[in-house]
Design a protein around this motif. Structure first.
Motif, mmCIF file in Angstrom:
data_model
loop_
_atom_site.group_PDB
_atom_site.id
_atom_site.type_symbol
_atom_site.label_atom_id
_atom_site.label_comp_id
_atom_site.label_asym_id
_atom_site.label_seq_id
_atom_site.Cartn_x
_atom_site.Cartn_y
_atom_site.Cartn_z
ATOM 1 N N PHE A 291 35.868 -18.113 -13.273
ATOM 2 C CA PHE A 291 37.858 -18.229 -12.657
ATOM 3 C C PHE A 291 37.786 -17.680 -11.372
ATOM 4 O O PHE A 291 38.888 -18.199 -10.940
ATOM 5 C CB PHE A 291 38.163 -16.439 -13.886
ATOM 6 N N GLU A 292 37.059 -17.154 -10.585
ATOM 7 C CA GLU A 292 37.638 -17.152 -9.594
ATOM 8 C C GLU A 292 36.900 -18.510 -8.789
ATOM 9 O O GLU A 292 38.298 -18.776 -7.909
ATOM 10 C CB GLU A 292 35.995 -16.457 -8.509
ATOM 11 N N VAL A 298 42.498 -23.443 -8.104
ATOM 12 C CA VAL A 298 43.777 -23.855 -8.221
ATOM 13 C C VAL A 298 44.542 -23.003 -8.388
ATOM 14 O O VAL A 298 44.283 -22.329 -8.046
ATOM 15 C CB VAL A 298 43.152 -24.455 -9.886
ATOM 16 N N VAL A 299 45.843 -23.770 -7.539
ATOM 17 C CA VAL A 299 47.542 -22.671 -8.115
ATOM 18 C C VAL A 299 48.489 -23.592 -8.924
ATOM 19 O O VAL A 299 48.266 -24.758 -9.321
ATOM 20 C CB VAL A 299 47.934 -22.512 -5.750
ATOM 21 N N LYS A 463 37.800 -26.449 -18.377
ATOM 22 C CA LYS A 463 37.495 -25.166 -17.904
ATOM 23 C C LYS A 463 38.397 -24.752 -16.462
ATOM 24 O O LYS A 463 38.149 -23.555 -16.721
ATOM 25 C CB LYS A 463 36.452 -25.360 -16.300
ATOM 26 N N ILE A 464 39.523 -24.962 -16.600
ATOM 27 C CA ILE A 464 40.112 -24.702 -15.412
ATOM 28 C C ILE A 464 41.076 -23.883 -16.607
ATOM 29 O O ILE A 464 41.626 -23.129 -16.193
ATOM 30 C CB ILE A 464 41.556 -25.454 -14.817
ATOM 31 N N ALA A 465 41.667 -24.386 -17.877
ATOM 32 C CA ALA A 465 42.731 -24.683 -18.422
ATOM 33 C C ALA A 465 42.310 -22.402 -19.505
ATOM 34 O O ALA A 465 42.993 -22.247 -19.785
ATOM 35 C CB ALA A 465 43.419 -25.122 -19.625
ATOM 36 N N ALA A 466 40.557 -22.946 -20.087
ATOM 37 C CA ALA A 466 40.410 -22.016 -20.345
ATOM 38 C C ALA A 466 39.997 -20.713 -19.317
ATOM 39 O O ALA A 466 40.108 -19.538 -19.702
ATOM 40 C CB ALA A 466 38.269 -22.012 -19.533
ATOM 41 N N ALA A 467 40.166 -20.993 -17.959
ATOM 42 C CA ALA A 467 40.275 -19.191 -16.885
ATOM 43 C C ALA A 467 40.810 -19.594 -17.081
ATOM 44 O O ALA A 467 41.829 -17.882 -17.043
ATOM 45 C CB ALA A 467 39.804 -20.249 -15.341
ATOM 46 N N ASP A 470 42.815 -16.749 -19.689
ATOM 47 C CA ASP A 470 41.937 -15.174 -19.899
ATOM 48 C C ASP A 470 42.802 -14.656 -19.434
ATOM 49 O O ASP A 470 43.085 -13.327 -18.801
ATOM 50 C CB ASP A 470 40.547 -15.347 -19.510
ATOM 51 N N ASP A 471 43.560 -15.331 -18.005
ATOM 52 C CA ASP A 471 44.117 -14.404 -16.790
ATOM 53 C C ASP A 471 45.069 -15.075 -16.620
ATOM 54 O O ASP A 471 45.222 -16.610 -15.728
ATOM 55 C CB ASP A 471 43.194 -14.104 -15.640
ATOM 56 N N THR A 472 46.843 -14.552 -16.799
ATOM 57 C CA THR A 472 47.471 -15.346 -16.484
ATOM 58 C C THR A 472 48.233 -14.610 -15.382
ATOM 59 O O THR A 472 49.366 -14.844 -14.554
ATOM 60 C CB THR A 472 48.858 -15.728 -17.706
ATOM 61 N N SER A 473 47.387 -13.681 -13.994
ATOM 62 C CA SER A 473 48.224 -12.707 -13.219
ATOM 63 C C SER A 473 48.578 -13.947 -12.206
ATOM 64 O O SER A 473 49.783 -13.610 -11.455
ATOM 65 C CB SER A 473 47.899 -11.749 -13.022
#
Ligand code: NDP
Ligand SMILES: O=C1O[C@H](COP(=O)(O)O)[C@@H](O)[C@H](O)[C@H]1O
Length: 518
Positions: A291-292, A298-299, A463-467, A470-473
């Motif tokens: 996720f990091e 990616v923004v 992989k990007i979509a999965a991260a 999990d967190d939409t902040s």
């Protein structure tokens, strides 16, 4: 000389074209106009028929009238020559059919045999699926079970995007289609590959002695690919809210353009050789594992209410068929690494978004600066050289170099030397869909995506979509009509770069030398 003899290109071999989804938006805006242009230019001879297929009922005459309207509204040629139009129109028939009804396909087989005879077609069949993706599998099975694949000629299926929603769904779809069609019979559309300037990337790279030797990490500092749109989601909110910018534009158009820039020279200019090289690039993409990693590279953003050219615009969440609390991204920018010998250390920055200030697609190749000990560089803080490939709406290239300011001893001035291709030949260049239908009819799959390309692209995007899931902040709102979240600039700033201005935003201090005469 008739219109049909104007073109030097050979006509495609005779075939029946089956347009599934003939009452839909894509058929109206892109497919009918493309067929008319091909006919007008002699790339379709007289040995073809088009069968429009959808559930709604139409007579042949009603269907032909719809085709006529679509051409006059959307085609680069008008149907103003009555003799030509009548000749073209008689090739169009319509049949009402539900994809899930195999009996309809049997009837279609009987109709096809009659069309083969009437237009002297040797049993070749091109099935164009302008349908929702969940129908791709069922239509393939019914084509087989309804006897459509038993004719003597070739059989090809052209499939619209999206090819799946992620790797598992794309794999499932591919498995279904593979039960009926071989890979070489499957033509997966990515309409960006049909664009003039995207196809021109190969020529610019491989036919110019002053680009190819520099095309590597010793000379290129970074690559920037921008696909900006002024439109919002229009009437596709239902589809888009499940997709988002990463899947809608990133998985396909953006990664395909990146592969064209980054691929090794193919051993021959054959479709399979080119696609082999493209897939190697996709395999070399550094995957963001955590996720990091994703957050750092990616923004994402979503447009809120804003203004464009004085007109107030709604936010994404106010659009029709979009959830009021949607977290779907309408913008993303990413720093992508191609981990191979040629590109190690060169960032590829990609960005796309809806409701941005201009509609444009551009690729910027930024070259490395001259070493500081070189006289001019140390005195003048030189701007880097750029090669800019303009894909859309303007087509052409320009290079930005440094030159002495006329009349001064020491001043240096950036000069942009532009070749505007669309200004030179007019905007009447073939539409992407025209080229792609013509290629499919000739069996040339160079500019269609092969399954291994599609699957590697999904693996990267998933992989990007999965991260994100999990967190939409980290989703950033940006006002409609702006250039997206400011964090997208930080992606480059941290590497000492910046987004170069794109179409319509040229910097003031640059002298333009252009074939447009501006
Ligand atoms: N429109 C665009 O600009 C673009 C579209 N695409 C893709 O192209 C495909 C088609 O898009 P679009 O034309 O916009 O979609 P539309 O919703 O406008 O059209 C869908 C078509 O499918 C037909 N259809 C639906 N269900 C059935 C069925 N059970 N049996 C037979 N026909 C059926 C509909 O006709 P009827 O209701 O009469 O049965 C209609 O002709 C989609 O995959 C889309 O993602 C890709 C890029 C751009
Ligand atoms: O595939 C798609 O592309 C269009 C943009 O295409 P362009 O040729 O007009 O640049 C985009 O609007 C749409 O969302 C997407 O599905």
């Amino acid at each position: 000389m008739t219109d049909q003899h104007k073109s030097e290109a050979l006509p495609a071999s005779g075939a029946v074209y089956y347009l599934f989804g003939a009452t839909g938006d894509l058929a109206k805006r892109k497919l009918f106009p493309a067929l008319f242009s091909l006919y007008k230019e002699g790339k379709l001879a007289e040995d073809f028929a088009v069968v429009g297929l959808a559930r709604r009922s139409r007579t042949d005459e009603q269907f032909q009238a719809e085709v006529y309207e679509s051409i006059n509204e959307f085609c680069r040629y008008k149907a103003d020559d009555a003799e030509l139009w009548n000749r073209f129109a008689q090739h169009f028939v319509y049949m009402s059919l539900d994809i899930n009804d195999v009996e309809g396909f049997r009837e279609l087989t009987r109709l096809s045999e009659k069309l083969d005879e009437r237009f002297d077609i040797p049993g070749n069949r091109l099935f164009y699926l302008a349908l929702a993706p969940e129908l791709f599998g069922p239509v393939s099975f019914n084509l087989r079970d309804g006897g459509l694949l038993e004719s003597k000629g070739w059989h090809r299926v052209v499939i619209e995007k999206p090819f799946g929603y992620d790797l598992p769904s794309a794999q499932k779809l591919n498995d279904q289609i593979n039960q009926v069609f071989k890979e070489e019979e499957i033509f997966r559309i990515d309409h960006y590959l049909g664009k003039e300037m995207v196809q021109n990337i190969e020529v610019i790279r491989f036919a110019n002695a002053f680009f190819e030797p520099l095309w590597n990490n010793k000379h290129i500092a970074n690559v920037q690919i921008t696909l900006s749109e002024t439109v919002g989601v229009e009437d596709r909110g239902g589809y888009y809210d499940k997709s988002g910018a990463l899947r809608d534009m990133g998985q396909n158009h953006m990664l395909q353009m990146l592969t064209m820039i980054a691929m090794e020279p193919p051993s021959r200019l054959h479709g399979e050789d080119i696609r082999d090289e493209k897939v190697k690039v996709l395999r070399s993409l550094r995957q963001y594992e955590t996720f990091e990693d994703v957050r750092k590279n990616v923004v994402r953003g979503q447009y809120s209410e804003g203004v464009h050219k004085g007109k107030p615009l709604p936010g994404y969440r106010q659009e029709e068929s979009v959830a009021g609390d949607s977290v779907t991204e309408t913008y993303f920018a990413a720093k992508v690494a191609v981990d191979n010998f040629r590109w190690a250390g060169v960032p590829f920055y990609i960005r796309t978004g809806k409701r941005l200030p201009v509609k444009t697609t551009e690729v910027v190749i930024e070259f490395q600066n001259m070493p500081n000990n070189v006289l001019f560089a140390s005195r003048h803080n030189l701007a880097p050289n750029l090669l800019v490939i303009r894909v859309n709406p303007m087509e052409g290239i320009y290079i930005k170099i440094n030159a002495k300011q006329p009349g001064s001893d020491t001043q240096i001035q950036p000069v942009a030397m532009e070749f505007c291709q669309s200004c030179q030949v007019g905007i009447n260049t073939p539409e992407a869909y025209e080229r792609l239908i013509y290629d499919a009819a000739r069996g040339d799959s160079t500019y269609f995506t092969r399954w291994d390309e599609v699957s590697h692209a999904w693996a990267f995007v998933d992989k990007i979509a999965a991260a994100w899931h999990d967190d939409t902040s980290d989703i950033r709102p940006y006002p409609a009509g702006s250039w997206g979240p400011t964090e997208a600039s930080d992606l480059l700033k941290q590497d000492g770069f910046r987004w170069w201005p794109v179409n319509g935003q040229e910097e003031d201090n640059v002298i333009w030398v252009s074939n447009t005469g501006k």
